[in-house]
Design a protein around this motif. Structure first.
Motif, PDB file in Angstrom:
ATOM      1  N   ASP A  46     117.820  58.770 -12.701  1.00  0.00           N
ATOM      2  CA  ASP A  46     117.541  57.518 -12.010  1.00  0.00           C
ATOM      3  C   ASP A  46     118.389  57.299 -10.766  1.00  0.00           C
ATOM      4  OD1 ASP A  46     115.673  56.114 -14.090  1.00  0.00           O
ATOM      5  OD2 ASP A  46     117.335  56.957 -15.242  1.00  0.00           O
ATOM      6  N   GLY A  47     119.389  58.155 -10.552  1.00  0.00           N
ATOM      7  CA  GLY A  47     120.210  58.014  -9.364  1.00  0.00           C
ATOM      8  C   GLY A  47     121.219  59.139  -9.254  1.00  0.00           C
ATOM      9  N   ILE A  48     121.628  59.428  -8.014  1.00  0.00           N
ATOM     10  CA  ILE A  48     122.610  60.476  -7.743  1.00  0.00           C
ATOM     11  C   ILE A  48     123.855  59.820  -7.159  1.00  0.00           C
ATOM     12  CG2 ILE A  48     123.090  62.611  -6.472  1.00  0.00           C
ATOM     13  CD1 ILE A  48     120.059  63.067  -6.317  1.00  0.00           C
ATOM     14  N   LEU A  49     125.011  60.136  -7.745  1.00  0.00           N
ATOM     15  CA  LEU A  49     126.276  59.563  -7.298  1.00  0.00           C
ATOM     16  C   LEU A  49     127.060  60.603  -6.515  1.00  0.00           C
ATOM     17  CD1 LEU A  49     127.342  57.737 -10.580  1.00  0.00           C
ATOM     18  CD2 LEU A  49     125.926  56.879  -8.705  1.00  0.00           C
ATOM     19  N   GLU A  50     127.762  60.146  -5.500  1.00  0.00           N
ATOM     20  CA  GLU A  50     128.551  61.044  -4.659  1.00  0.00           C
ATOM     21  C   GLU A  50     130.021  60.981  -5.056  1.00  0.00           C
ATOM     22  OE1 GLU A  50     127.138  63.105  -2.592  1.00  0.00           O
ATOM     23  OE2 GLU A  50     125.153  62.235  -2.968  1.00  0.00           O
ATOM     24  N   GLY A  51     130.766  62.031  -4.694  1.00  0.00           N
ATOM     25  CA  GLY A  51     132.188  62.059  -4.970  1.00  0.00           C
ATOM     26  C   GLY A  51     132.471  62.436  -6.403  1.00  0.00           C
ATOM     27  N   HIS A  52     133.696  62.147  -6.866  1.00  0.00           N
ATOM     28  CA  HIS A  52     134.092  62.449  -8.237  1.00  0.00           C
ATOM     29  C   HIS A  52     135.069  61.388  -8.720  1.00  0.00           C
ATOM     30  CE1 HIS A  52     137.905  64.005  -6.642  1.00  0.00           C
ATOM     31  NE2 HIS A  52     137.185  64.632  -5.737  1.00  0.00           N
ATOM     32  N   GLN A  53     135.451  61.488  -9.991  1.00  0.00           N
ATOM     33  CA  GLN A  53     136.235  60.427 -10.613  1.00  0.00           C
ATOM     34  C   GLN A  53     137.579  60.187  -9.923  1.00  0.00           C
ATOM     35  OE1 GLN A  53     134.761  58.533 -12.435  1.00  0.00           O
ATOM     36  NE2 GLN A  53     134.036  59.283 -14.389  1.00  0.00           N
ATOM     37  N   LYS A  54     138.153  61.212  -9.282  1.00  0.00           N
ATOM     38  CA  LYS A  54     139.492  61.076  -8.725  1.00  0.00           C
ATOM     39  C   LYS A  54     139.489  60.872  -7.202  1.00  0.00           C
ATOM     40  CE  LYS A  54     141.546  63.904 -12.389  1.00  0.00           C
ATOM     41  NZ  LYS A  54     142.291  65.143 -12.717  1.00  0.00           N
ATOM     42  N   ALA A  55     138.347  60.553  -6.647  1.00  0.00           N
ATOM     43  CA  ALA A  55     138.258  60.382  -5.194  1.00  0.00           C
ATOM     44  C   ALA A  55     139.164  59.243  -4.740  1.00  0.00           C
ATOM     45  CB  ALA A  55     136.816  60.086  -4.795  1.00  0.00           C
ATOM     46  N   GLU A  56     139.957  59.518  -3.726  1.00  0.00           N
ATOM     47  CA  GLU A  56     140.872  58.508  -3.208  1.00  0.00           C
ATOM     48  C   GLU A  56     140.195  57.716  -2.091  1.00  0.00           C
ATOM     49  OE1 GLU A  56     144.594  60.099  -2.027  1.00  0.00           O
ATOM     50  OE2 GLU A  56     144.991  61.098  -3.937  1.00  0.00           O
ATOM     51  N   GLY A  57     140.391  56.413  -2.111  1.00  0.00           N
ATOM     52  CA  GLY A  57     139.842  55.573  -1.066  1.00  0.00           C
ATOM     53  C   GLY A  57     138.351  55.318  -1.214  1.00  0.00           C
ATOM     54  N   ALA A  58     137.743  55.808  -2.275  1.00  0.00           N
ATOM     55  CA  ALA A  58     136.320  55.598  -2.502  1.00  0.00           C
ATOM     56  C   ALA A  58     136.114  55.196  -3.960  1.00  0.00           C
ATOM     57  CB  ALA A  58     135.537  56.873  -2.191  1.00  0.00           C
ATOM     58  N   ALA A  59     134.973  54.582  -4.215  1.00  0.00           N
ATOM     59  CA  ALA A  59     134.678  54.171  -5.580  1.00  0.00           C
ATOM     60  C   ALA A  59     134.555  55.403  -6.472  1.00  0.00           C
ATOM     61  CB  ALA A  59     133.380  53.366  -5.610  1.00  0.00           C
ATOM     62  N   THR A  60     135.203  55.366  -7.626  1.00  0.00           N
ATOM     63  CA  THR A  60     135.065  56.473  -8.564  1.00  0.00           C
ATOM     64  C   THR A  60     133.642  56.491  -9.106  1.00  0.00           C
ATOM     65  OG1 THR A  60     135.662  55.149 -10.500  1.00  0.00           O
ATOM     66  CG2 THR A  60     137.475  56.193  -9.259  1.00  0.00           C
ATOM     67  N   LEU A  61     133.286  57.587  -9.755  1.00  0.00           N
ATOM     68  CA  LEU A  61     131.950  57.678 -10.341  1.00  0.00           C
ATOM     69  C   LEU A  61     131.723  56.564 -11.348  1.00  0.00           C
ATOM     70  CD1 LEU A  61     131.595  61.528 -10.892  1.00  0.00           C
ATOM     71  CD2 LEU A  61     130.476  60.125  -9.154  1.00  0.00           C
ATOM     72  N   LEU A  62     132.743  56.264 -12.153  1.00  0.00           N
ATOM     73  CA  LEU A  62     132.587  55.197 -13.136  1.00  0.00           C
ATOM     74  C   LEU A  62     132.362  53.852 -12.454  1.00  0.00           C
ATOM     75  CD1 LEU A  62     132.546  54.267 -16.057  1.00  0.00           C
ATOM     76  CD2 LEU A  62     135.048  54.130 -15.998  1.00  0.00           C
ATOM     77  N   GLN A  63     133.099  53.591 -11.383  1.00  0.00           N
ATOM     78  CA  GLN A  63     132.901  52.340 -10.645  1.00  0.00           C
ATOM     79  C   GLN A  63     131.504  52.281 -10.044  1.00  0.00           C
ATOM     80  OE1 GLN A  63     136.248  52.723  -7.993  1.00  0.00           O
ATOM     81  NE2 GLN A  63     137.567  51.397  -9.247  1.00  0.00           N
ATOM     82  N   GLN A  64     131.044  53.422  -9.510  1.00  0.00           N
ATOM     83  CA  GLN A  64     129.689  53.465  -8.965  1.00  0.00           C
ATOM     84  C   GLN A  64     128.653  53.189 -10.051  1.00  0.00           C
ATOM     85  OE1 GLN A  64     128.732  56.817  -6.209  1.00  0.00           O
ATOM     86  NE2 GLN A  64     130.896  57.353  -6.431  1.00  0.00           N
ATOM     87  N   ALA A  65     128.873  53.786 -11.232  1.00  0.00           N
ATOM     88  CA  ALA A  65     127.944  53.568 -12.336  1.00  0.00           C
ATOM     89  C   ALA A  65     127.948  52.113 -12.785  1.00  0.00           C
ATOM     90  CB  ALA A  65     128.294  54.491 -13.498  1.00  0.00           C
ATOM     91  N   GLU A  66     129.148  51.506 -12.817  1.00  0.00           N
ATOM     92  CA  GLU A  66     129.234  50.096 -13.201  1.00  0.00           C
ATOM     93  C   GLU A  66     128.519  49.209 -12.183  1.00  0.00           C
ATOM     94  OE1 GLU A  66     133.368  49.215 -13.753  1.00  0.00           O
ATOM     95  OE2 GLU A  66     133.409  50.030 -15.787  1.00  0.00           O
ATOM     96  N   ASN A  67     128.665  49.536 -10.912  1.00  0.00           N
ATOM     97  CA  ASN A  67     127.964  48.766  -9.874  1.00  0.00           C
ATOM     98  C   ASN A  67     126.453  48.923 -10.016  1.00  0.00           C
ATOM     99  OD1 ASN A  67     130.422  47.967  -8.811  1.00  0.00           O
ATOM    100  ND2 ASN A  67     130.464  49.573  -7.245  1.00  0.00           N
TER     101      ASN A  67
END
Length: 281
Positions: A201-222
């Motif tokens: 249902d969606g593709i997320l960019e980056g990874h859990q430890k990305a600095e200065g960007a939303a983590t994958l978990l934060q993206q999923a929560e959003n």
């Protein structure tokens, strides 16, 4: 429950058997937002399910079934991978047919209860979701994949078919033709293919430890937050009517919808909405 004693399923017996194969854990974090995070945590074995983790999963599902404030759940794997299915050490130890069937029924029960939770669920796939891990993704309402991740039903390579309900759920998600391709070819489903066939249902960019960007978990929560905004009783009611429409014959689904409608009609959220919207616009 899909299976009970009338199907020859002895839950106490298989629980005792599974408990003999410890390792890892299934961790549950309930948040004030009403979104819970369920983490498959066995990094040394690519988050494969040990016997005790199967028992953990059932216990966590029970806790979520009794969470009045709950609205959503994100299922993820620890240490940048999702889940590689069953721990082969446990599988080898219960390789006789009788034990295999008991484990199959236990996990079908647990994952069916996960799918039927009155919460909107999403699988957050980072790294690899293999075998039983691929099946686990189908026990959620939605699937989000990180760039570079893979979902693969590798059962054929093990001389097996899915046993945790993954085949039945996959057919409902992508149709019989695509399911036959994924199972028969043990196809590696990347995010783009997943979106194309309706599995993802969606593709997320980056990874859990990305600095200065939303983590994958934060993206999923959003992402999930778009569908869980509002009072918990209303979100749970939405999930219940969709679930009944998905699983029940039309006449029964209509009666269920009527019953759930009766629970929210005149309830606080309904009355508050009526009071704040006095005019048609």
């Amino acid at each position: 429950w899909v299976y009970s004693s009338i199907h020859g399923f002895n839950q106490a017996e298989i629980k005792e058997k599974l408990q003999a194969f410890p390792g890892g854990s299934i961790d549950l974090l309930k948040q004030d937002s009403g979104i819970a995070v369920l983490t498959i945590n066995n990094p040394s074995r690519m988050n494969a399910f040990s016997g005790s983790m199967m028992l953990d999963l059932e216990e966590r599902v029970s806790q979520l079934e009794n969470w009045p404030e709950g609205k959503g759940i994100i299922v993820q794997g620890a240490a940048e991978t999702f889940c590689s299915g069953s721990d082969l050490n446990a599988v080898r130890a219960i390789s006789n047919q009788q034990d295999g069937m008991r484990m199959c029924m236990f996990m079908q029960n647990a994952l069916t209860r996960l799918l039927r939770l009155p919460l909107i669920s999403v699988a957050l796939v980072e790294g690899r979701a293999l075998g039983g891990g691929a099946e686990l993704t189908t026990a959620c309402d939605f699937r989000l994949m990180a760039a570079g991740s893979v979902i693969q039903f590798v059962h054929k390579h093990m001389g097996l078919v899915p046993g945790w309900g993954g085949a039945a759920r996959l057919v409902r998600l992508v149709g019989s033709q695509n399911a036959l391709k994924l199972l028969g070819g043990a196809v590696k489903v990347d995010p783009e293919l997943g979106v194309d066939i309706g599995l993802v249902d969606g593709i997320l960019e980056g990874h859990q430890k990305a600095e200065g960007a939303a983590t994958l978990l934060q993206q999923a929560e959003n992402w999930l937050g778009r569908y869980t905004k509002g009072p918990a009783p209303v979100i749970q009611a939405v999930k219940k009517v969709v679930l009944s429409g998905r699983e029940l014959p039309l006449s029964e689904a209509l009666r269920t919808e009527k019953d759930v409608f009766g629970m929210v009609w005149g309830a606080p959220a309904n009355l508050e909405a009526l009071a704040s919207k006095s005019k048609h616009k």
